[in-house]
Scaffold this motif. Structure first.
Motif, PDB file in Angstrom:
ATOM      1  N   ALA A   1      -2.380  -0.586   5.848  1.00 54.47           N
ATOM      2  CA  ALA A   1      -2.095  -1.989   6.163  1.00 54.47           C
ATOM      3  C   ALA A   1      -3.377  -2.810   6.237  1.00 54.47           C
ATOM      4  O   ALA A   1      -3.440  -3.943   5.737  1.00 54.47           O
ATOM      5  N   GLU A   2      -4.410  -2.241   6.846  1.00 52.26           N
ATOM      6  CA  GLU A   2      -5.687  -2.955   6.977  1.00 52.26           C
ATOM      7  C   GLU A   2      -6.348  -3.141   5.609  1.00 52.26           C
ATOM      8  O   GLU A   2      -6.887  -4.211   5.307  1.00 52.26           O
ATOM      9  N   LEU A   3      -6.316  -2.115   4.786  1.00 46.95           N
ATOM     10  CA  LEU A   3      -6.924  -2.205   3.464  1.00 46.95           C
ATOM     11  C   LEU A   3      -6.233  -3.237   2.582  1.00 46.95           C
ATOM     12  O   LEU A   3      -6.860  -3.837   1.705  1.00 46.95           O
ATOM     13  N   SER A   4      -4.945  -3.448   2.811  1.00 47.69           N
ATOM     14  CA  SER A   4      -4.201  -4.399   1.976  1.00 47.69           C
ATOM     15  C   SER A   4      -4.730  -5.822   2.139  1.00 47.69           C
ATOM     16  O   SER A   4      -4.463  -6.697   1.311  1.00 47.69           O
ATOM     17  N   LYS A   5      -5.501  -6.069   3.198  1.00 48.96           N
ATOM     18  CA  LYS A   5      -6.071  -7.392   3.443  1.00 48.96           C
ATOM     19  C   LYS A   5      -7.433  -7.564   2.774  1.00 48.96           C
ATOM     20  O   LYS A   5      -7.979  -8.667   2.753  1.00 48.96           O
ATOM     21  N   SER A   6      -7.989  -6.467   2.239  1.00 44.02           N
ATOM     22  CA  SER A   6      -9.328  -6.524   1.660  1.00 44.02           C
ATOM     23  C   SER A   6      -9.334  -7.275   0.345  1.00 44.02           C
ATOM     24  O   SER A   6      -8.403  -7.169  -0.470  1.00 44.02           O
ATOM     25  N   ILE A   7     -10.398  -8.020   0.103  1.00 43.11           N
ATOM     26  CA  ILE A   7     -10.521  -8.815  -1.115  1.00 43.11           C
ATOM     27  C   ILE A   7     -10.522  -7.956  -2.375  1.00 43.11           C
ATOM     28  O   ILE A   7     -10.089  -8.397  -3.441  1.00 43.11           O
TER      29      ILE A   7
ATOM     30  N   ALA B   1       0.854  -1.188   0.000  1.00 47.02           N
ATOM     31  CA  ALA B   1       0.000   0.000   0.000  1.00 47.02           C
ATOM     32  C   ALA B   1       0.889   1.236   0.000  1.00 47.02           C
ATOM     33  O   ALA B   1       2.075   1.175   0.340  1.00 47.02           O
ATOM     34  N   PHE B   2       0.286   2.369  -0.369  1.00 48.88           N
ATOM     35  CA  PHE B   2       1.003   3.646  -0.419  1.00 48.88           C
ATOM     36  C   PHE B   2       0.263   4.653   0.441  1.00 48.88           C
ATOM     37  O   PHE B   2      -0.970   4.716   0.421  1.00 48.88           O
ATOM     38  N   VAL B   3       1.018   5.449   1.209  1.00 52.26           N
ATOM     39  CA  VAL B   3       0.427   6.464   2.080  1.00 52.26           C
ATOM     40  C   VAL B   3       1.129   7.791   1.862  1.00 52.26           C
ATOM     41  O   VAL B   3       2.367   7.857   1.850  1.00 52.26           O
ATOM     42  N   SER B   4       0.353   8.864   1.718  1.00 51.20           N
ATOM     43  CA  SER B   4       0.935  10.181   1.483  1.00 51.20           C
ATOM     44  C   SER B   4       0.021  11.284   1.989  1.00 51.20           C
ATOM     45  O   SER B   4      -1.204  11.135   2.012  1.00 51.20           O
ATOM     46  N   ALA B   5       0.634  12.393   2.398  1.00 47.94           N
ATOM     47  CA  ALA B   5      -0.101  13.605   2.753  1.00 47.94           C
ATOM     48  C   ALA B   5       0.146  14.678   1.700  1.00 47.94           C
ATOM     49  O   ALA B   5      -0.068  15.858   1.944  1.00 47.94           O
TER      50      ALA B   5
ATOM     51  N   ILE C   1      -8.904   1.207  -7.668  1.00 47.49           N
ATOM     52  CA  ILE C   1      -7.592   0.865  -8.202  1.00 47.49           C
ATOM     53  C   ILE C   1      -7.172  -0.478  -7.611  1.00 47.49           C
ATOM     54  O   ILE C   1      -7.805  -1.002  -6.702  1.00 47.49           O
ATOM     55  N   LYS C   2      -6.076  -1.035  -8.111  1.00 51.17           N
ATOM     56  CA  LYS C   2      -5.723  -2.416  -7.809  1.00 51.17           C
ATOM     57  C   LYS C   2      -5.010  -2.620  -6.476  1.00 51.17           C
ATOM     58  O   LYS C   2      -4.794  -3.761  -6.073  1.00 51.17           O
ATOM     59  N   ALA C   3      -4.636  -1.547  -5.808  1.00 51.13           N
ATOM     60  CA  ALA C   3      -3.948  -1.657  -4.512  1.00 51.13           C
ATOM     61  C   ALA C   3      -4.314  -0.453  -3.657  1.00 51.13           C
ATOM     62  O   ALA C   3      -4.703   0.596  -4.178  1.00 51.13           O
ATOM     63  N   PRO C   4      -4.192  -0.572  -2.345  1.00 48.29           N
ATOM     64  CA  PRO C   4      -4.600   0.535  -1.469  1.00 48.29           C
ATOM     65  C   PRO C   4      -3.681   1.759  -1.571  1.00 48.29           C
ATOM     66  O   PRO C   4      -2.465   1.640  -1.499  1.00 48.29           O
ATOM     67  N   VAL C   5      -4.310   2.912  -1.715  1.00 53.34           N
ATOM     68  CA  VAL C   5      -3.617   4.192  -1.672  1.00 53.34           C
ATOM     69  C   VAL C   5      -4.376   5.083  -0.696  1.00 53.34           C
ATOM     70  O   VAL C   5      -5.550   5.384  -0.910  1.00 53.34           O
TER      71      VAL C   5
END
Length: 327
Positions: A317-323, A97-101, A293-297
C-alpha cells in the motif's frame, strides 16, 4: 482507497495466514481494500471475526503455482493461478499492488511479462528493507538482493537513481546516501565490476554517492541505499537474517538458563528479545519488492506468519504512493 491483490494460496501456511494477515492490515488501515485470489471456501473459512467484508472481494483462482513449478512455464500455462490472476488485476488497474508469499521466480517472471517494465530500469531487481541500530536511519534498502546474479555496472547505476526515489518516499530519507557494497572502502578495492560501477556512480551528479561501503558498517545506519549484484546481495541478506535470528535465540536461552530473574522479569526479558528477533529477521518489516516494473509487487517469505504478511500488505500500500510506480 488503496486496493491490494493478495495471493492467498502462496507460502507455507496458505489462507490461514495470508487472509488473516491481510485482514489485520485492513483493520489497522481504514483506507485499505483487498482482493483475495484463491479458493473461495478456504478464504471464507480463514476470515477472522473482525474482518470487514465490505472492503474485500474474493476472486476464484483454481490453480496454484508451487515452488516445484518451473517459474516461466508455470506463468504461461497456469492462467487461472492465484499469482497470474492477481498480477493481471494490477496490470489492468483493478488493484494498486500485488502481495504474495509464493514462488518468487514465478512472481518475478509474471511481474515483468504481465505488468511490464519501468522504462528507466533495463533489468528489474529485488529490493529488501533491512534494519539498523540507528534511530536516525532505522532501515536501508539493499538492491539487488537476489534477482540478477550477473548484473552490469550500468544496471546498478539505474538502481541507484530509482532506488533513491523509493528511499525518499518509503524511508522518508532526504537526499538518500547511496553506497556500493565492497570488500573495502577505498576506491581501488574490489574487482573489475565494482571498480567500473564505482566510476559510473561517482560521475552521476543526481546521486548522493558516498563511495564503497563494507558490510560490517551497515548495521550502524550509514546508508539509505546499498547497491550490489544479486548473487552477493542474496548471500548478504541470508547471512544477516540467519545470524540475527541465531544470536538472539542463543542469547535468550543463555539468559533464561543462567539468570535468577523472577517469573515476571523473565517474561519481560523474553518479550523484549522476541521483539528484537522480529526486527532483525524482518518480521516487522514485511517482504521485499521488485524494482523496475510499473506497479508494486511485494514478495514475502514463504514461511511468513500473520504479522509479517500484514506488514507486507502495508508495504504494498505504501509503495503504491511512490512516484516510480505512478502509471
Amino acid at each position: 482507497m488503496v486496493k491490494i491483490a493478495v495471493d492467498t494460496a502462496g507460502g507455507d501456511h496458505g489462507p490461514g495466514t495470508t487472509v488473516y494477515g491481510a485482514s489485520l492490515a485492513m483493520r489497522d488501515n481504514a483506507g485499505l481494500e483487498c482482493l483475495f485470489f484463491g479458493d473461495q471456501s478456504q478464504i471464507e473459512a480463514a476470515l477472522p471475526g473482525f474482518a470487514d467484508t465490505s472492503r474485500m472481494e474474493i476472486i476464484a483462482a483454481d490453480e496454484v503455482i508451487t515452488d516445484e513449478d518451473d517459474p516461466l512455464r508455470a506463468v504461461r500455462r497456469k492462467k487461472d493461478s492465484t499469482i497470474v490472476k492477481g498480477l493481471k488485476a494490477v496490470a489492468e488497474g483493478e488493484a494498486d499492488a500485488f502481495v504474495s508469499a509464493g514462488n518468487s521466480g514465478a512472481i518475478f517472471a509474471g511481474s515483468v511479462s504481465i505488468i511490464g517494465q519501468n522504462p528507466n530500469v533495463t533489468r528489474p531487481a529485488s529490493v529488501t528493507v533491512l534494519p539498523t541500530v540507528s534511530e536516525s536511519t532505522p532501515h536501508y534498502l539493499i538492491i539487488d538482493s537476489g534477482a540478477n546474479i550477473a548484473a552490469k555496472p550500468e544496471h546498478l547505476a539505474q538502481y541507484g537513481r530509482v532506488g533513491s526515489k523509493v528511499a525518499e518516499q518509503l524511508l522518508q530519507a532526504e537526499n538518500p546516501r547511496v553506497g556500493l557494497l565492497n570488500i573495502g572502502s577505498e576506491s581501488t578495492k574490489g574487482n573489475a565490476f565494482t571498480k567500473e560501477t564505482f566510476q559510473l556512480l561517482s560521475a552521476d551528479e543526481d546521486l548522493n554517492f558516498t563511495g564503497n561501503v563494507e558490510p560490517h558498517t551497515l548495521l550502524g545506519g550509514t546508508h539509505e541505499v546499498v547497491l550490489t549484484d544479486g548473487f552477493t546481495g542474496n548471500i548478504m541478506l541470508k547471512a544477516v537474517e540467519g545470524t540475527a535470528g541465531i544470536l538472539m535465540h542463543d542469547l535468550l536461552e543463555k539468559i533464561k538458563a543462567n539468570s535468577s530473574l523472577a517469573e515476571n522479569d523473565e517474561k519481560m526479558m523474553e518479550d523484549l528479545m522476541y521483539s528484537y528477533i522480529n526486527r532483525y529477521t524482518n518480521q516487522d518489516i514485511g517482504g521485499g519488492f521488485i524494482l523496475g516494473i510499473k506497479a508494486p509487487v511485494v514478495i514475502t517469505h514463504g514461511s511468513a506468519g500473520e504479522m509479517m504478511f500484514k506488514h507486507s500488505v502495508e508495504m504494498g500500500a505504501e509503495l503504491s504512493k511512490s512516484i516510480i510506480f505512478q502509471r
